[in-house]
Design an enzyme around this catalytic site. Structure first.
Site, mmCIF file in Angstrom:
data_model
loop_
_atom_site.group_PDB
_atom_site.id
_atom_site.type_symbol
_atom_site.label_atom_id
_atom_site.label_comp_id
_atom_site.label_asym_id
_atom_site.label_seq_id
_atom_site.Cartn_x
_atom_site.Cartn_y
_atom_site.Cartn_z
ATOM 1 N N ARG A 111 -8.970 34.762 -14.145
ATOM 2 C CA ARG A 111 -9.320 33.740 -13.134
ATOM 3 C C ARG A 111 -8.125 33.634 -12.198
ATOM 4 N NH1 ARG A 111 -12.131 27.883 -13.664
ATOM 5 N NH2 ARG A 111 -13.881 29.327 -13.679
ATOM 6 N N HIS A 138 -17.616 34.240 -7.927
ATOM 7 C CA HIS A 138 -17.655 33.719 -9.299
ATOM 8 C C HIS A 138 -18.843 34.419 -9.977
ATOM 9 C CE1 HIS A 138 -16.907 31.380 -12.701
ATOM 10 N NE2 HIS A 138 -17.110 30.155 -12.261
ATOM 11 N N GLN A 141 -20.595 33.193 -13.256
ATOM 12 C CA GLN A 141 -21.403 31.991 -13.029
ATOM 13 C C GLN A 141 -22.790 32.383 -12.511
ATOM 14 O OE1 GLN A 141 -20.413 28.543 -13.461
ATOM 15 N NE2 GLN A 141 -22.623 28.334 -13.260
ATOM 16 N N ASP A 233 -22.106 22.585 -5.055
ATOM 17 C CA ASP A 233 -20.795 22.753 -5.705
ATOM 18 C C ASP A 233 -19.818 21.818 -4.986
ATOM 19 O OD1 ASP A 233 -18.627 23.724 -7.164
ATOM 20 O OD2 ASP A 233 -18.441 25.589 -6.022
ATOM 21 N N CYS A 273 -22.585 24.340 -10.794
ATOM 22 C CA CYS A 273 -21.780 25.126 -11.733
ATOM 23 C C CYS A 273 -20.903 24.235 -12.611
ATOM 24 C CB CYS A 273 -20.928 26.125 -10.966
ATOM 25 S SG CYS A 273 -19.879 25.347 -9.718
ATOM 26 N N ARG A 301 -23.721 30.389 -19.716
ATOM 27 C CA ARG A 301 -22.442 31.090 -19.536
ATOM 28 C C ARG A 301 -22.126 31.895 -20.802
ATOM 29 N NH1 ARG A 301 -18.826 29.335 -15.678
ATOM 30 N NH2 ARG A 301 -17.855 31.333 -16.172
HETATM 31 N N1 CP Z 1 -18.279 26.500 -13.811
HETATM 32 C C1 CP Z 1 -17.042 26.851 -14.195
HETATM 33 O O1 CP Z 1 -16.562 27.957 -13.962
HETATM 34 O O2 CP Z 1 -16.364 25.875 -14.874
HETATM 35 P P1 CP Z 1 -14.826 25.913 -15.269
HETATM 36 O O3 CP Z 1 -14.036 25.815 -13.998
HETATM 37 O O4 CP Z 1 -14.638 24.728 -16.160
HETATM 38 O O5 CP Z 1 -14.543 27.195 -15.972
HETATM 39 N N1 NVA Z 2 -15.926 26.466 -6.109
HETATM 40 C C1 NVA Z 2 -15.274 25.914 -7.266
HETATM 41 C C2 NVA Z 2 -15.948 26.368 -8.517
HETATM 42 C C3 NVA Z 2 -15.377 25.840 -9.799
HETATM 43 C C4 NVA Z 2 -16.076 26.375 -11.012
HETATM 44 C C5 NVA Z 2 -13.811 26.310 -7.253
HETATM 45 O O1 NVA Z 2 -13.503 27.464 -6.902
HETATM 46 O O2 NVA Z 2 -12.970 25.479 -7.553
#
Ligand code: CP
Ligand code: NVA
Length: 313
Positions: A111, A138, A141, A233, A273, A301
């Site tokens: 990540r 993502h 997701q 989101d 998400c 997930r």
């Molecule tokens: N939806 C998602 O990726 O959640 P987290 O940021 O908690 O991993």
């Molecule tokens: N768009 C958000 C998604 C978190 C799961 C971010 O990147 O923070």
């Protein structure tokens, strides 16, 4: 006498890494959705699939769902997960980090702030690298999201998904995966918050092939008309905290309220998400309503990432 479970055979994903949604072919994505359903139905059949495999999780940003569902998926498939949090490439060059991990583990889940980081890890290591969220995508997701919609409606082709809010990483991945599967996709967003133009061009190409429609509009009514699923989101993603006040103003008309949600089809589901900010992108009433699918998405997930690991590692 116990009967041995025959080892399962999976379609192997041709691309070495899953860095962006389009690293999966349409056929692989369809197979992954079928495998996801089977993994959900009969998890025990896959309990030894990652025996003696170790996977590193490198996270530059916080996480609840992605970290825990990857750790659980790896454990439940019989493998081991090791976790490391912090900036990648700050204490030593990224190419050295990647070449260390290459000698220890069978896969990397990362990540990152910048897509370049996850691309760099893939370039400098020979083990599969999975994008667990970047500034652009993502993709894990999106796998869980399309699996959720498929379970709810029993199909994907011909359905319409409306994303209301920022044309961000989650929206960009969902746009690509939904269109590839023949779903119509509409994004309702304020001016200045449309997706990356290169990703829009790819999405247009996919829509032409799958004969689905892509709509990018500032008009929420147009986006929501005929929608089977309404997705939103956060308005400021991780790393955009300084823009939060400016974004709050721009996105206010795009809050998914009960009134806005009612413009979609009567049986439409609500999707997010998570984490969600109640009172910003969505009201408490909508996210807590019977039509909210947010915890199904979170559950998927786990199943979808198991399927991905089975097909990659
Ligand atoms: N939806 C998602 O990726 O959640 P987290 O940021 O908690 O991993
Ligand atoms: N768009 C958000 C998604 C978190 C799961 C971010 O990147 O923070």
């Amino acid at each position: 006498m116990a009967t041995a479970v025959a080892p399962k055979r999976f379609l192997k994903i041709a691309a070495p890494d899953f860095l962006r949604d389009l690293d999966l072919t349409g056929e692989e994505l369809a197979a992954l959705l079928d495998l996801t359903a089977d993994v959900k139905r009969t998890p025990r059949n896959y309990a030894r699939a990652l025996d003696n495999k170790s996977i590193a999780l490198l996270f530059e940003k916080p996480s609840l769902r992605t970290r825990l569902t990857f750790e659980l998926a790896i454990q439940q498939l019989g493998g081991h997960a090791v976790f490391c949090e912090g900036p990648i490439g700050a204490r030593e060059p990224l190419k050295d980090v990647a070449r260390n991990l290459d000698r220890w583990v069978n896969g990397i889940v990362a990540r990152v702030f910048s897509q370049e980081t996850v691309d760099g890890l893939a370039h400098w290591s020979s083990v599969p690298v999975i994008n667990a969220l970047s500034d652009l995508y993502h993709p894990c997701q999106a796998l869980a999201d399309v699996a959720t919609v498929r379970e709810r409606f029993g199909k994907l082709k011909g359905l319409k998904l409306a994303f209301i809010g920022d044309g961000n990483n989650v929206a960009q991945s969902l746009m690509l995966s939904a269109l590839r599967l023949g779903m119509d996709f509409a994004l309702g967003c304020p001016q200045g918050y449309t997706p990356n133009p290169e990703i829009i061009a790819q999405a247009e190409g996919l829509a032409a092939v799958s004969r689905a429609t892509l709509t990018i509009t500032h008009d929420t009514d147009r986006a929501l008309e005929g929608a089977h699923a309404v997705y939103t989101d956060v308005w400021a993603s991780m790393g955009q905290e300084k823009e939060a006040a400016k974004r709050k103003k721009a996105f206010q008309p795009y809050q998914v309220t009960e009134e806005l949600f009612a413009r979609a089809l009567p049986n439409a589901i609500f999707m997010h998400c998570l984490p969600a900010r109640r009172g910003e992108e969505v009201t408490g009433a909508v996210i807590e309503s019977e039509r909210s699918a947010v915890f199904d998405q979170a559950e998927y997930r786990l199943h979808a990432q198991k399927a991905l690991l089975l097909m990659m590692i």
